[in-house]
Structures are given as structure tokens and as C-alpha cells.
Design a protein around this motif. Structure first.
Motif, PDB file in Angstrom:
ATOM      1  N   GLY A  24      -6.037 -21.119  16.421  1.00 46.48           N
ATOM      2  CA  GLY A  24      -6.239 -19.815  15.822  1.00 46.48           C
ATOM      3  C   GLY A  24      -7.167 -18.966  16.667  1.00 46.48           C
ATOM      4  O   GLY A  24      -7.900 -19.470  17.525  1.00 46.48           O
ATOM      5  N   GLU A  26      -9.737 -15.293  16.227  1.00 48.19           N
ATOM      6  CA  GLU A  26     -10.240 -14.227  15.371  1.00 48.19           C
ATOM      7  C   GLU A  26     -10.197 -12.878  16.083  1.00 48.19           C
ATOM      8  O   GLU A  26     -10.603 -11.857  15.512  1.00 48.19           O
ATOM      9  N   THR A  41      -3.610  -7.661  13.413  1.00 47.85           N
ATOM     10  CA  THR A  41      -4.044  -8.902  12.775  1.00 47.85           C
ATOM     11  C   THR A  41      -5.284  -9.487  13.424  1.00 47.85           C
ATOM     12  O   THR A  41      -5.540  -9.258  14.613  1.00 47.85           O
ATOM     13  N   THR A  42      -6.048 -10.219  12.647  1.00 48.51           N
ATOM     14  CA  THR A  42      -7.130 -11.052  13.178  1.00 48.51           C
ATOM     15  C   THR A  42      -6.852 -12.519  12.851  1.00 48.51           C
ATOM     16  O   THR A  42      -7.756 -13.346  12.853  1.00 48.51           O
ATOM     17  N   ALA A  43      -5.583 -12.821  12.567  1.00 45.12           N
ATOM     18  CA  ALA A  43      -5.199 -14.195  12.205  1.00 45.12           C
ATOM     19  C   ALA A  43      -4.042 -14.704  13.053  1.00 45.12           C
ATOM     20  O   ALA A  43      -3.261 -15.548  12.614  1.00 45.12           O
ATOM     21  N   LYS A  45      -1.967 -16.789  15.903  1.00 48.86           N
ATOM     22  CA  LYS A  45      -2.021 -18.154  16.417  1.00 48.86           C
ATOM     23  C   LYS A  45      -1.619 -18.144  17.888  1.00 48.86           C
ATOM     24  O   LYS A  45      -0.718 -17.423  18.295  1.00 48.86           O
ATOM     25  N   ASP A  62       1.056  -9.372   8.293  1.00 55.07           N
ATOM     26  CA  ASP A  62       0.266  -8.390   9.026  1.00 55.07           C
ATOM     27  C   ASP A  62       1.118  -7.405   9.826  1.00 55.07           C
ATOM     28  O   ASP A  62       0.585  -6.648  10.652  1.00 55.07           O
ATOM     29  N   TYR A 108       4.778 -17.297   9.985  1.00 55.42           N
ATOM     30  CA  TYR A 108       4.443 -16.607  11.228  1.00 55.42           C
ATOM     31  C   TYR A 108       5.700 -16.138  11.952  1.00 55.42           C
ATOM     32  O   TYR A 108       6.789 -16.683  11.771  1.00 55.42           O
TER      33      TYR A 108
END
Length: 254
Positions: A24, A26, A41-43, A45, A62, A108
Motif C-alpha cells: 500500500g 499513502e 486516491t490515497t489508498a 496499491k 476513488d 481495485y
């Protein structure tokens, strides 16, 4: 089967027991298609699909209203997970991992990196492919004497002037970048080849002509390297497999 469906099959069917590296991040990741932001997004992968460098996978939740999917909520099966992502009159293939899949990538979306106009980490554009957070480049000034020969002809020699930069990159042997004053320019001609590296930037190349024989793309250099490798601007590095390189009089391995 499409390339994305084949990728999904590899990751989630044939290799269920394998350990695909996923991490992941951030960092704020955004993408642009057809001139519009399509996700924020800040999520995200990072997924090492090929083992060499990661690709971004983005949470479906997102994506912005500017983007639409032809198959919004696939129910089951790999083939139904492939979809078409559209922004106005432009479409690209995508892969949505169903929520029912037993994987941390469930929910995702994968889009080929080159399919988008641009990708951003925070406010910095990502070039060529996402960076591996465990991959680093160190550029250090070096007092080594470096000489380069092709078929016994010296094409570069730092002599007593120095100016060598040693570049140390994860999983690669040392690279020796030489000042342009050390180059015997009568042997080199510009090449049309260009390659890219997310840690250094876009490289240009030179061919060599020795005894009437041309050796293609024998050396590369970065006209405008990115910030972390800025000190190698203009310096030349020769392919060790195409030349004989001597560092402090010792030949380095091909």
C-alpha cells in the motif's frame, strides 16, 4: 483472452498459491485521461506483476464522475472483470477485481500505465512507470580513473582531470558517468534512440564508429535528469557489454 484478463488469470487463478508482492501507499495518486482527472486516491496499491517494477492499482470507489465503466459491478469470473473505461469520446481497457475475490486487490482497478495521459504522485508526475519504494539510486563523486576502449581504441579517458560520477542503483552493478571533456568525440555520433527510467529520466544515446565499423548505442546520457539524479546531467556512461572499461587500471566485468 485480453491482456488484462490474462493478467488477472495469472494473479488470481493459476497462481493462487504464489506470493505476488503487493504494497500500500499513502501517497496521493491521480490519473488523467482525455484531459480530465479520473481518480484521486490515497489508498492505491503497488503490485509487482512482472517482478521487476510495480504498477498502480486504484480503488474503484476513488474514481471520479468523469470516468464511466462499461461493466460497473462484475459478479463473477475473470472475463466479466474486464471492462472499458470511458471519458467523453476516449476509451481504454481496464480490469476490475470483483469484491467476491479472496484477495487484497478486491475492488481495485488496473489500467495500463501508458493508457493514461499522465499519472501524479502528490504534485510530481510519474514518468515511465511507478517507482519501487525499495529501489534507490545514489550518485557519488569519485576520484577513480576511468578509461574506455573499443577494439583497442581509446574512446574516453578521464586522465588526471577526474570528474567521474559513480551511480549505485539497487540490483545493478556500479555505473561510471564520465565528464564530456573525457570523451574522444571524433569517434561518437548521435543516435536516434531514447529510453526512459523513472529514477533518472529520459536518456539519449551515442553510436561509435571504430575502424569503419559502427557500434550502435554504445553510450547514454541524460540531457534533463530528474531531481534525485540531477548531478549526472550531460555525463556519459558506456555500455560495459559493448566496450572495455578500466577503473583504476582494472577491467570491469562485461
Amino acid at each position: 483472452m485480453s491482456d488484462l484478463a490474462e493478467l488477472a488469470s495469472k494473479l488470481f487463478h493459476a497462481n493462487k498459491e504464489s506470493q505476488v508482492k503487493i504494497a500500500g501507499t499513502e501517497k496521493r495518486v491521480r490519473g488523467i485521461l482525455n484531459g480530465k482527472y479520473i481518480f484521486d486516491t490515497t489508498a492505491a496499491k503497488l503490485v509487482w506483476e512482472n517482478g521487476f517494477y510495480p504498477n498502480y492499482w486504484i480503488p474503484r470507489s476513488d474514481f471520479l464522475d468523469t470516468a464511466s465503466f462499461a461493466q460497473d459491478k462484475p459478479v463473477s469470473g475473470i472475463d466479466s472483470s474486464t471492462s472499458t473505461l470511458t471519458v467523453d469520446n476516449k476509451s481504454v481497457p481496464s480490469l476490475i477485481v470483483p469484491d467476491s475475490f479472496n484477495t487484497e486487490l478486491a475492488g481495485y482497478v488496473k489500467i495500463d500505465f501508458k493508457a493514461l495521459d499522465a499519472w501524479y504522485e502528490e504534485q510530481s508526475e510519474v514518468v515511465f512507470h511507478p517507482k519501487d519504494p525499495w529501489h534507490r539510486v545514489d550518485v557519488l563523486p569519485s576520484g577513480r580513473h576511468v578509461k574506455v576502449e573499443i577494439d583497442g581504441v581509446v574512446v574516453a579517458d578521464t586522465g588526471s582531470e577526474g570528474g567521474v560520477l559513480s551511480l549505485w542503483e539497487t540490483r545493478f552493478p556500479a555505473r561510471w558517468y564520465l565528464p564530456r571533456t573525457a570523451i574522444k568525440w571524433e569517434y561518437l555520433t548521435p543516435s536516434d534512440t531514447h529510453t526512459g527510467c523513472p529514477y533518472k529520466g529520459q536518456a539519449s544515446y551515442y553510436n561509435a564508429v571504430i575502424n569503419g565499423k559502427e557500434i550502435k548505442d554504445v553510450a547514454w546520457w541524460y540531457p534533463n535528469p530528474i531531481q534525485e539524479s540531477a548531478s549526472i546531467i550531460g555525463a556519459l556512461c558506456f555500455y560495459p557489454t559493448k566496450v572495455n572499461t578500466f577503473v583504476d587500471g582494472k577491467a570491469i566485468e562485461k
